[in-house]
Scaffold this active site. Structure first.
Site, PDB file in Angstrom:
ATOM      1  N   ASP A   1      -1.079   4.477 -12.237  1.00  0.00           N
ATOM      2  CA  ASP A   1      -1.545   5.602 -11.835  1.00  0.00           C
ATOM      3  C   ASP A   1      -1.273   6.776 -12.904  1.00  0.00           C
ATOM      4  O   ASP A   1      -0.150   6.809 -13.420  1.00  0.00           O
ATOM      5  CB  ASP A   1      -0.511   6.073 -10.566  1.00  0.00           C
ATOM      6  CG  ASP A   1      -0.893   7.301  -9.915  1.00  0.00           C
ATOM      7  OD1 ASP A   1      -1.307   8.315 -10.693  1.00  0.00           O
ATOM      8  OD2 ASP A   1      -0.521   7.201  -8.611  1.00  0.00           O
TER       9      ASP A   1
ATOM     10  N   HIS B   1      -4.702   6.426  -9.255  1.00  0.00           N
ATOM     11  CA  HIS B   1      -4.251   7.380  -8.139  1.00  0.00           C
ATOM     12  C   HIS B   1      -5.106   7.713  -6.905  1.00  0.00           C
ATOM     13  O   HIS B   1      -6.191   8.132  -7.016  1.00  0.00           O
ATOM     14  CB  HIS B   1      -3.937   8.864  -8.742  1.00  0.00           C
ATOM     15  CG  HIS B   1      -3.141   9.921  -7.857  1.00  0.00           C
ATOM     16  ND1 HIS B   1      -1.850   9.791  -7.685  1.00  0.00           N
ATOM     17  CD2 HIS B   1      -3.430  11.012  -7.282  1.00  0.00           C
ATOM     18  CE1 HIS B   1      -1.154  10.430  -7.042  1.00  0.00           C
ATOM     19  NE2 HIS B   1      -2.444  11.262  -6.449  1.00  0.00           N
TER      20      HIS B   1
ATOM     21  N   SER C   1      -0.317  11.438  -1.658  1.00  0.00           N
ATOM     22  CA  SER C   1       0.198  12.032  -2.737  1.00  0.00           C
ATOM     23  C   SER C   1       1.058  13.100  -2.421  1.00  0.00           C
ATOM     24  O   SER C   1       1.916  12.885  -1.877  1.00  0.00           O
ATOM     25  CB  SER C   1      -1.238  12.708  -3.606  1.00  0.00           C
ATOM     26  OG  SER C   1      -0.900  13.174  -4.790  1.00  0.00           O
TER      27      SER C   1
END
Length: 450
Positions: free
Chosen positions: A340, A366, A199
């Site tokens: 996501d 995610h 991320s």
């Protein structure tokens, strides 16, 4: 400019590569290295990447996958123990490096590859997605692992790292990683470093690799759930009532709570832009991530210049990673999920760069990618297999184009730095190795670490 090429697809799962003629050098059966494309390298060495991800039937949406990543119980699996080293930088900031296996626990060869992991927004070495990869990477070869060493770069204030300066971290600020890589290379000069970012950490890693080009101390990278075009993703989230109130507010509140954990430390800092911002930040009611970035990150999320930015939008545009892919000069594999809920814009053109490959799975949410396990209700992370195959391939088969980096030294005052580096601010001191840290869950919060 080259034309985008889709190298492989199965159902809705696809691998995108650039059309440039970039090649990498790999070991072969002959004495001479073999030149090959990144797509062929992946096809021959990462078979799991070409097997379609099928989510567990009860986690059949991006929202459910993401929720399980946040709220699932991972305390009994992928247990990882760390030794923590604290680094103090010239600006007074502190970053924590968590090494695994812990120093002295078992012998690891000095030249064993090192996986440098970077966590998500407010996470750390305890995150389940970090441990899922490192547990496999550092397990001894005789037990089915890679036998590598791992180290997690915990950003300022994260995972119990003290907050000691007037500077925060951000999605686009790379100097903390740059310094960390210098120190890791100084401590293990015979080892090659490979990055795995999650991320926000993936965004930082990609920007570092692009900025360093062929001089990147990370000889290859793997990016999972990278936010890429932060500006357009922010617009997308804020335009949706559900995404704004569930995801953006959770992530915004996590940053505020992270700062509140350090309230006593912040009160002892010299007056700065950060100390002036803090009352305003703490006064925010149910803030979105945009609210927090507009109040905090755009102002103190990195060095000056370019900080402060005039607006969060300006910071988002600067901090995005999709527009720097053309500058990457080491092999980079990125994996994103089409469902996501946090990342809705991915760079299918991969910067028209043959050093970059982007795998897009139809599901996974995610940082989830949970598939059914062998027992009822059991799940496992599909993404771990292609990541481990990638790490094995770049660690054992890749021949880096450069291994003769600028030498590193420690001066009489204990500052570690690259020789003849004109930027004095990139030096660091070691505050010491700390006790062993049990890398398990416990830094909770809504969407913590994503």
């Amino acid at each position: 400019m080259g034309v985008l090429r889709t190298y492989w697809s199965s159902s809705e799962q696809e691998l995108y590569v650039g059309s440039s003629n970039a090649e990498i050098s790999v070991k072969s059966d002959d004495s001479e290295p073999e030149k090959t494309s990144l797509s062929k390298f992946l096809k021959s060495r990462c078979p799991s990447l070409f097997r379609t991800f099928s989510p567990a039937w009860w986690l059949n949406s991006g929202h459910l996958q993401t929720a399980y990543c946040v709220f699932g119980d991972f305390s009994k699996i992928d247990k990882v123990r760390y030794s923590r080293t604290l680094l103090r930088y010239r600006d007074g900031g502190t970053v924590g490096l968590d090494f695994t296996p812990p120093f002295g626990e078992r012998e690891v060869p000095d030249d064993a590859p090192i996986v440098v992991a970077l966590h998500g927004l407010t996470g750390g070495s305890h995150e389940s997605y970090v441990r899922a990869v490192l547990a496999q990477a550092v397990r001894p070869k005789e037990e089915g692992g890679l036998g590598y060493r791992g180290v997690v770069v915990n950003f300022r204030g994260c995972a119990g790292v003290p907050f000691t300066s007037g500077q925060f971290y951000s999605a686009g600020y790379t100097d903390d990683l740059r310094r960390a890589c210098v120190y890791i290379q100084y401590r293990f000069p015979k080892a090659r470093l490979f990055g795995v970012g999650f991320s926000l950490g993936a965004n930082v890693m990609i920007r570092y690799i692009a900025e360093e080009g062929r001089n990147s101390r990370l000889r290859a990278g793997c990016a999972l759930g990278c936010p890429w075009d932060i500006h357009n993703n922010a617009i997308r989230i804020n335009a949706s009532f559900f995404l704004r109130n569930v995801y953006s507010k959770s992530m915004g509140s996590n940053i505020v709570q992270l700062m509140k954990k350090h309230e006593s430390e912040l009160a002892q800092l010299p007056e700065s832009e950060l100390t002036r911002i803090t009352p305003e930040l703490f006064a925010l009611k149910s803030p979105t991530l945009y609210d927090v970035d507009n109040c905090l990150t755009r102002r103190v999320g990195g060095n000056s210049p370019p900080f402060p930015f005039d607006s969060a939008e300006e910071y988002y545009t600067w901090g995005s990673s999709h527009h720097v892919l053309g500058d990457v000069r080491v092999p980079l594999l990125a994996i994103n999920a089409a469902d996501d809920p946090i990342v809705g814009h991915v760079p299918y053109d991969v910067g028209n760069n043959g050093h970059v490959a982007l795998a897009l799975t139809p599901g996974g949410g995610h940082l989830g990618w949970f598939e059914a396990g062998e027992r009822r209700w059991e799940v496992r992370r599909w993404v771990v297999r292609p990541v481990i195959e990638w790490l094995r391939a770049v660690g054992e088969d890749l021949i880096p184009e450069q291994d003769d980096f600028v030498p590193i030294e420690k001066d009489d005052e204990g500052w570690i730095h690259e020789v003849d580096n004109k930027r004095d601010d990139l030096s660091m001191k070691v505050l010491g190795d700390m006790e062993i840290i049990e890398g398990i869950e416990g830094e909770g919060g809504g969407l913590q670490g994503l």
